[in-house]
Design a protein around this motif. Structure first.
Motif, PDB file in Angstrom:
ATOM      1  N   UNK A 169      24.458  31.712  31.916  1.00  0.00           N
ATOM      2  CA  UNK A 169      24.766  33.057  32.403  1.00  0.00           C
ATOM      3  C   UNK A 169      26.266  33.233  32.672  1.00  0.00           C
ATOM      4  N   UNK A 170      27.019  32.124  32.691  1.00  0.00           N
ATOM      5  CA  UNK A 170      28.466  32.198  32.916  1.00  0.00           C
ATOM      6  C   UNK A 170      29.263  32.393  31.635  1.00  0.00           C
ATOM      7  N   UNK A 171      28.614  32.292  30.474  1.00  0.00           N
ATOM      8  CA  UNK A 171      29.318  32.424  29.195  1.00  0.00           C
ATOM      9  C   UNK A 171      29.929  33.814  29.105  1.00  0.00           C
ATOM     10  N   UNK A 172      31.176  33.891  28.662  1.00  0.00           N
ATOM     11  CA  UNK A 172      31.937  35.134  28.755  1.00  0.00           C
ATOM     12  C   UNK A 172      31.367  36.287  27.937  1.00  0.00           C
ATOM     13  N   UNK A 173      30.644  36.005  26.852  1.00  0.00           N
ATOM     14  CA  UNK A 173      30.134  37.099  26.015  1.00  0.00           C
ATOM     15  C   UNK A 173      28.671  37.442  26.299  1.00  0.00           C
ATOM     16  N   UNK A 174      28.145  36.936  27.416  1.00  0.00           N
ATOM     17  CA  UNK A 174      26.767  37.226  27.798  1.00  0.00           C
ATOM     18  C   UNK A 174      26.762  37.928  29.155  1.00  0.00           C
ATOM     19  N   UNK A 175      25.967  38.983  29.273  1.00  0.00           N
ATOM     20  CA  UNK A 175      25.835  39.687  30.551  1.00  0.00           C
ATOM     21  C   UNK A 175      24.466  39.378  31.132  1.00  0.00           C
ATOM     22  N   UNK A 176      24.414  38.361  31.972  1.00  0.00           N
ATOM     23  CA  UNK A 176      23.172  37.973  32.628  1.00  0.00           C
ATOM     24  C   UNK A 176      23.431  37.822  34.128  1.00  0.00           C
ATOM     25  N   UNK A 177      22.392  38.031  34.939  1.00  0.00           N
ATOM     26  CA  UNK A 177      22.586  37.858  36.381  1.00  0.00           C
ATOM     27  C   UNK A 177      22.703  36.385  36.742  1.00  0.00           C
ATOM     28  N   UNK A 178      23.472  36.116  37.773  1.00  0.00           N
ATOM     29  CA  UNK A 178      23.499  34.775  38.343  1.00  0.00           C
ATOM     30  C   UNK A 178      22.249  34.608  39.188  1.00  0.00           C
ATOM     31  N   UNK A 179      21.932  33.378  39.584  1.00  0.00           N
ATOM     32  CA  UNK A 179      20.784  33.212  40.497  1.00  0.00           C
ATOM     33  C   UNK A 179      20.911  34.069  41.754  1.00  0.00           C
ATOM     34  N   UNK A 180      22.125  34.126  42.319  1.00  0.00           N
ATOM     35  CA  UNK A 180      22.330  34.922  43.532  1.00  0.00           C
ATOM     36  C   UNK A 180      22.254  36.426  43.271  1.00  0.00           C
ATOM     37  N   UNK A 181      22.468  36.821  42.027  1.00  0.00           N
ATOM     38  CA  UNK A 181      22.448  38.241  41.688  1.00  0.00           C
ATOM     39  C   UNK A 181      21.116  38.730  41.143  1.00  0.00           C
ATOM     40  N   UNK A 182      20.108  37.869  41.160  1.00  0.00           N
ATOM     41  CA  UNK A 182      18.832  38.224  40.532  1.00  0.00           C
ATOM     42  C   UNK A 182      18.143  39.390  41.243  1.00  0.00           C
ATOM     43  N   UNK A 183      18.133  39.393  42.572  1.00  0.00           N
ATOM     44  CA  UNK A 183      17.475  40.474  43.313  1.00  0.00           C
ATOM     45  C   UNK A 183      18.099  41.814  42.943  1.00  0.00           C
ATOM     46  N   UNK A 184      19.433  41.875  42.943  1.00  0.00           N
ATOM     47  CA  UNK A 184      20.122  43.129  42.613  1.00  0.00           C
ATOM     48  C   UNK A 184      19.848  43.549  41.176  1.00  0.00           C
ATOM     49  N   UNK A 185      19.788  42.574  40.262  1.00  0.00           N
ATOM     50  CA  UNK A 185      19.524  42.889  38.861  1.00  0.00           C
ATOM     51  C   UNK A 185      18.121  43.483  38.698  1.00  0.00           C
ATOM     52  N   UNK A 186      17.156  42.883  39.359  1.00  0.00           N
ATOM     53  CA  UNK A 186      15.779  43.398  39.280  1.00  0.00           C
ATOM     54  C   UNK A 186      15.692  44.786  39.903  1.00  0.00           C
TER      55      UNK A 186
ATOM     56  N   UNK B 232      11.521  55.470  18.269  1.00  0.00           N
ATOM     57  CA  UNK B 232      12.251  54.214  18.187  1.00  0.00           C
ATOM     58  C   UNK B 232      12.748  53.811  19.567  1.00  0.00           C
ATOM     59  N   UNK B 233      13.027  52.524  19.713  1.00  0.00           N
ATOM     60  CA  UNK B 233      13.607  51.990  20.942  1.00  0.00           C
ATOM     61  C   UNK B 233      14.252  50.650  20.623  1.00  0.00           C
ATOM     62  N   UNK B 234      14.914  50.083  21.622  1.00  0.00           N
ATOM     63  CA  UNK B 234      15.547  48.766  21.494  1.00  0.00           C
ATOM     64  C   UNK B 234      14.820  47.770  22.392  1.00  0.00           C
ATOM     65  N   UNK B 235      14.602  46.564  21.894  1.00  0.00           N
ATOM     66  CA  UNK B 235      14.164  45.448  22.722  1.00  0.00           C
ATOM     67  C   UNK B 235      15.411  44.635  23.038  1.00  0.00           C
ATOM     68  N   UNK B 236      15.749  44.534  24.314  1.00  0.00           N
ATOM     69  CA  UNK B 236      16.994  43.856  24.666  1.00  0.00           C
ATOM     70  C   UNK B 236      16.989  43.324  26.082  1.00  0.00           C
ATOM     71  N   UNK B 237      18.186  42.962  26.553  1.00  0.00           N
ATOM     72  CA  UNK B 237      18.345  42.322  27.866  1.00  0.00           C
ATOM     73  C   UNK B 237      17.337  41.203  28.024  1.00  0.00           C
ATOM     74  N   UNK B 238      17.159  40.433  26.942  1.00  0.00           N
ATOM     75  CA  UNK B 238      16.189  39.339  26.935  1.00  0.00           C
ATOM     76  C   UNK B 238      16.892  38.021  27.209  1.00  0.00           C
ATOM     77  N   UNK B 239      16.316  37.220  28.075  1.00  0.00           N
ATOM     78  CA  UNK B 239      16.806  35.852  28.273  1.00  0.00           C
ATOM     79  C   UNK B 239      15.627  34.955  28.630  1.00  0.00           C
ATOM     80  N   UNK B 240      15.789  33.682  28.291  1.00  0.00           N
ATOM     81  CA  UNK B 240      14.783  32.666  28.595  1.00  0.00           C
ATOM     82  C   UNK B 240      15.439  31.485  29.280  1.00  0.00           C
ATOM     83  N   UNK B 241      14.734  30.868  30.187  1.00  0.00           N
ATOM     84  CA  UNK B 241      15.202  29.626  30.796  1.00  0.00           C
ATOM     85  C   UNK B 241      15.446  28.586  29.706  1.00  0.00           C
ATOM     86  N   UNK B 242      16.357  27.687  29.959  1.00  0.00           N
ATOM     87  CA  UNK B 242      16.687  26.659  28.975  1.00  0.00           C
ATOM     88  C   UNK B 242      15.453  25.879  28.527  1.00  0.00           C
TER      89      UNK B 242
END
Length: 198
Positions: free
Chosen positions: A37-54, A94-104
């Motif tokens: 989630x720290x990679x510069x070209x990815x927009x993902x919440x940090x563990x601490x930011x998960x509540x706000x993201x949800x 039509x729609x987009x499927x996105x903002x997808x992430x999976x645990x390692x």
């Protein structure tokens, strides 16, 4: 057909559950398996930011801007990722499927293939979409390869499409699966899931 509904979608490897605030602890744990989630070209919440993201996703759902799901792995019962409908356009089917992430721990398995099989079945069969989009950062080569492996075709690149908070500009690569391609794509995804579960 309600494009903004979030039904539970059940598979052999995963269930897609309508997102709630109760998913936050498990999803924070899942994203903390690695620091991608720290990679510069990815927009993902940090563990601490998960509540706000949800909370943000749930608010956007009430205003018909997105439809979020938590991805629950059936083998251990853990919520291990997120996926979302974006750019929802019922008038154009039509729609987009996105903002997808999976645990390692879920990457490199058939979990992504089955999650997409569930979502694409819902969009292309239940909602009768004529096209489903996937978008990613130009520099996210891993994501681009994963989208292509689903059977999506690259439509093009939207250059200088997004200005990020750090001031960098994102070129967005757009892929899609259209309705007439779905039978072949569906067979491919089913085979990926079958080969993993046997």
């Amino acid at each position: 057909m309600d494009f903004y509904a979030s039904p539970q979608l059940r598979g052999d490897l995963v269930d897609l559950e309508p997102m709630t605030g109760e998913h936050a602890p498990e999803l924070a744990e899942a994203i903390a398996e690695d620091d991608f989630y720290k990679v510069w070209f990815i927009r993902l919440p940090s563990p601490d930011g998960m509540v706000a993201d949800i909370e943000s996703k749930l608010t956007r759902h009430t205003t018909q801007q997105c439809v979020p799901w938590a991805i629950r792995r059936k083998s251990d019962g853990r919520a291990i990722g997120v996926t979302t409908f974006l750019n929802i356009r019922p008038d154009n089917k039509r729609l987009e499927i996105g903002s997808t992430w999976l645990a390692t721990s879920a990457q490199g398995t058939a979990i992504n293939a089955e999650a997409k099989l569930l979502l694409l079945t819902h969009t292309l069969e239940t909602l009768e979409c004529i096209a489903v989009e996937f978008r990613t950062h130009w520099h996210n080569r891993r994501s681009r390869a994963a989208i292509a492996a689903l059977g999506a075709k690259q439509d093009g690149v939207l250059r200088n499409h997004d200005v990020w908070q750090d001031g960098t500009v994102r070129d967005v690569v757009v892929f899609s699966i259209i309705d007439r391609e779905w039978p072949t794509v569906r067979l491919g995804l089913r085979e990926k899931v079958r080969s993993f579960t046997e």
